[in-house]
Design a protein around this motif. Structure first.
Motif, short mmCIF file in Angstrom:
data_model
loop_
_atom_site.label_atom_id
_atom_site.label_comp_id
_atom_site.label_asym_id
_atom_site.label_seq_id
_atom_site.Cartn_x
_atom_site.Cartn_y
_atom_site.Cartn_z
N ASN A 1 1.14 13.73 1.37
CA ASN A 1 0.47 12.55 1.90
C ASN A 1 -0.87 12.95 2.51
O ASN A 1 -0.91 13.76 3.44
CB ASN A 1 1.33 11.88 2.98
CG ASN A 1 2.72 11.55 2.47
OD1 ASN A 1 2.90 11.21 1.31
ND2 ASN A 1 3.71 11.67 3.35
N GLY B 1 2.93 4.13 2.83
CA GLY B 1 1.97 5.13 2.39
C GLY B 1 2.53 6.53 2.23
O GLY B 1 1.76 7.50 2.20
N ASN C 1 -2.39 7.38 -0.35
CA ASN C 1 -3.20 8.31 -1.12
C ASN C 1 -2.54 9.68 -1.07
O ASN C 1 -2.12 10.13 0.00
CB ASN C 1 -4.62 8.37 -0.54
CG ASN C 1 -5.48 9.42 -1.21
OD1 ASN C 1 -5.63 10.52 -0.70
ND2 ASN C 1 -6.04 9.08 -2.35
N HIS C 2 -2.46 10.36 -2.22
CA HIS C 2 -1.67 11.59 -2.30
C HIS C 2 -2.40 12.67 -3.11
O HIS C 2 -3.26 12.35 -3.94
CB HIS C 2 -0.30 11.30 -2.91
CG HIS C 2 0.40 10.17 -2.22
ND1 HIS C 2 1.11 10.33 -1.06
CD2 HIS C 2 0.42 8.84 -2.50
CE1 HIS C 2 1.57 9.15 -0.66
NE2 HIS C 2 1.16 8.23 -1.52
N ASN D 1 -2.87 2.26 6.81
CA ASN D 1 -2.10 1.66 5.73
C ASN D 1 -2.27 0.14 5.74
O ASN D 1 -2.30 -0.49 6.80
CB ASN D 1 -0.62 2.01 5.90
CG ASN D 1 0.23 1.51 4.76
OD1 ASN D 1 0.76 0.41 4.81
ND2 ASN D 1 0.36 2.31 3.72
N SER E 1 -3.72 5.01 3.28
CA SER E 1 -4.01 3.90 2.39
C SER E 1 -4.43 4.37 1.00
O SER E 1 -5.02 5.44 0.84
CB SER E 1 -5.12 3.03 2.97
OG SER E 1 -5.42 1.94 2.11
N PHE E 2 -4.15 3.57 0.00
CA PHE E 2 -4.49 3.89 -1.38
C PHE E 2 -6.00 4.03 -1.58
O PHE E 2 -6.46 4.72 -2.50
CB PHE E 2 -3.94 2.83 -2.34
CG PHE E 2 -4.65 1.51 -2.27
CD1 PHE E 2 -5.74 1.24 -3.08
CD2 PHE E 2 -4.23 0.53 -1.37
CE1 PHE E 2 -6.39 0.01 -3.00
CE2 PHE E 2 -4.89 -0.69 -1.30
CZ PHE E 2 -5.97 -0.95 -2.11
N ASP E 3 -6.80 3.39 -0.73
CA ASP E 3 -8.25 3.44 -0.91
C ASP E 3 -8.89 4.59 -0.13
O ASP E 3 -10.11 4.66 -0.01
CB ASP E 3 -8.90 2.11 -0.53
CG ASP E 3 -8.73 1.75 0.94
OD1 ASP E 3 -8.14 2.56 1.70
OD2 ASP E 3 -9.18 0.67 1.35
N ASP F 1 0.84 -1.20 0.00
CA ASP F 1 0.00 0.00 0.00
C ASP F 1 0.87 1.25 0.00
O ASP F 1 1.54 1.55 0.99
CB ASP F 1 -0.90 -0.05 1.24
CG ASP F 1 -1.96 1.04 1.26
OD1 ASP F 1 -1.84 2.00 0.48
OD2 ASP F 1 -2.90 0.92 2.06
N LYS G 1 -3.85 0.11 -9.62
CA LYS G 1 -3.41 -1.16 -9.07
C LYS G 1 -2.57 -1.91 -10.09
O LYS G 1 -2.77 -1.80 -11.31
CB LYS G 1 -4.60 -2.04 -8.68
CG LYS G 1 -5.33 -1.60 -7.43
CD LYS G 1 -6.39 -2.64 -7.04
CE LYS G 1 -7.02 -2.34 -5.71
NZ LYS G 1 -7.99 -3.39 -5.31
N ILE H 1 -7.82 5.28 -8.26
CA ILE H 1 -7.00 4.25 -7.65
C ILE H 1 -6.30 3.49 -8.77
O ILE H 1 -6.93 3.11 -9.76
CB ILE H 1 -7.86 3.27 -6.82
CG1 ILE H 1 -8.49 3.97 -5.62
CG2 ILE H 1 -7.04 2.07 -6.35
CD1 ILE H 1 -9.51 3.13 -4.87
#
Length: 326
Positions: free
Chosen positions: A108, A99, A84-85, A119, A112-114, A81, A314, A312
Motif C-alpha cells: 500500500n 485502500g 494505490n499500490h 481515501n 487513494s487510487f489517484d 476507492d 476505473k 489508474i
C-alpha cells in the motif's frame, strides 16, 4: 565615551519625537451627516455600509443527485476507492475499499487510487439519529419512500355513476413499498488518461486497455430505517415529510424491508446483470432506507495473471430503483 554620547543622543532624539507627537483630534464623519446622503459629510454616501462573508465547512458525501418523487433513489456510493499500490501480486489479489491490499500491507503506497493520501470511499456520519446506528461508518445507498404521503389529486371516491374518481394511476396508491433496488456493472476495469481520468486510454487502433474478470463483492449488507428523512438527506425535497406524515388521518405503521441481499457479487464487465440489493413489498420501507457496507467489506478481486501498467483503472456501476407495480 563617544559611543556613550552617541547612544544618549539617539535616545534624546527619540524622546523628543515622542514629546512632539500631535495631540489634536480630528473631526470624523458626523453621525447625523452620514445618515443623510443629501449632505456631503461622506461624499454624499450614507452609512452604515455592509458587505458579507460566507463561511463554509463540509462533512462527508453530501452531493444531491437531483432525483425527486414520493419514491426516489437518494444516494449511492459515488466512489469506491481501492487505493494505490506498488504492484499486483498474484498471491494477494484482494483489495478493499479503504485502500488496502489484503494481507500485503507493504504494497500500500497511497490511500487513494489517484495517488493522494486520503481515501475517497465516503462513509456515513449519522449525527444524533440512533435509528441509523447500524449503518454508521458505512458506504451507503438510500431509498426514500414517502408513498404514504402520496396525494390523490382527485380526492378518491366514486362519482354518481359509481365510477372511481381516483387520480392515482392503476396499481398506484399511498402505501409504502413495492420497489426493488439493484446494482450492476457497466464496464470492466479500464486504464484512463492520467491527465484526464474521465477518459479511457486508447492505442493507435482505438483499443482500450482493460482488465478482464475482475470481481466486486459487497459483503455483510447493513440496513437501517428512519422517519427523520430530512435529518438524513438535508434535501429540500424532504422539508415537509414530517408534517405530511403527522397530517395523515390514519397513521401507517413503518415496517422495515425484510428481503435484503446479505452478500452481493458481480464481475466487472460491460452491460452486467442487475444484482438485487433489496426488495420491499407493499407496506415495507416507509421513510428512509439505508443499505451500507463497511469499506473493509467491499472487496475488489483482481484476476490472476493480469498485466497492469503504471495507470489508474476505473469501472462503473449503475444503481437502479424500480417500482414492482405492474
Amino acid at each position: 565615551m563617544k559611543f556613550t554620547k552617541l547612544t544618549s543622543s539617539v535616545l534624546a532624539g527619540a524622546t523628543l519625537l515622542s514629546i512632539m507627537a500631535p495631540t489634536a483630534s480630528f473631526a470624523a464623519t458626523s453621525i447625523a451627516g452620514s445618515g443623510d446622503a443629501k449632505t456631503n459629510d461622506n461624499g454624499g454616501t450614507k452609512l452604515p455600509q455592509n458587505d458579507h462573508t460566507e463561511i463554509g465547512i463540509s462533512f462527508g458525501d453530501n452531493q444531491s443527485n437531483g432525483n425527486t418523487g414520493y419514491l426516489r433513489l437518494q444516494m449511492v456510493p459515488h466512489t469506491l476507492d481501492f487505493g494505490n499500490h506498488k504492484l499486483l501480486d498474484d498471491s494477494k489479489l484482494d483489495f478493499t475499499a479503504d485502500g488496502k491490499n489484503t494481507s500485503l500491507s507493504n504494497n500500500n503506497t497511497k490511500g487513494s487510487f489517484d495517488g493522494t493520501n486520503a481515501n475517497q470511499t465516503a462513509t456515513l456520519t449519522t449525527g444524533t439519529d440512533t435509528a441509523l446506528d447500524a449503518v454508521k461508518g458505512t458506504a451507503w445507498a438510500t431509498v426514500v419512500d414517502k408513498q404514504v404521503t402520496h396525494v390523490d389529486p382527485m380526492n378518491g371516491g366514486n362519482d354518481a355513476n359509481g365510477k372511481p374518481t381516483s387520480g392515482f394511476h392503476k396499481g398506484t396508491d399511498n402505501v409504502a413499498g413495492a420497489w426493488t433496488l439493484s446494482v450492476k456493472s457497466e464496464s470492466p476495469l479500464t486504464a484512463v488518461d492520467n491527465g484526464d481520468p474521465s477518459k479511457p486510454i486508447v492505442d493507435e487502433t482505438g483499443a482500450k486497455e482493460e482488465i478482464k474478470d475482475a470481481k466486486l463483492t459487497l459483503s455483510d449488507t447493513q440496513y437501517a430505517q428512519t422517519q427523520n428523512v430530512l435529518g438524513l438527506t438535508k434535501d429540500k425535497n424532504d422539508n415537509t415529510y414530517a408534517k405530511d406524515l403527522a397530517a395523515l388521518t390514519t397513521k401507517p405503521t413503518a415496517a422495515p424491508v425484510a428481503n435484503i441481499t446479505k452478500n452481493i457479487s458481480t464481475p466487472l464487465v460491460a452491460s452486467g446483470t442487475d444484482m438485487t440489493v433489496a426488495k420491499a413489498i407493499a407496506g415495507e420501507g416507509q421513510g428512509a432506507n439505508v443499505f451500507g457496507w463497511l469499506p473493509e467489506n467491499i472487496k475488489l478481486t483482481m484476476p490472476a495473471g493480469a498485466a497492469v501498467s503504471n495507470a489508474i483503472y476505473k469501472a462503473n456501476l449503475t444503481w437502479t430503483l424500480n417500482s414492482t407495480v405492474a
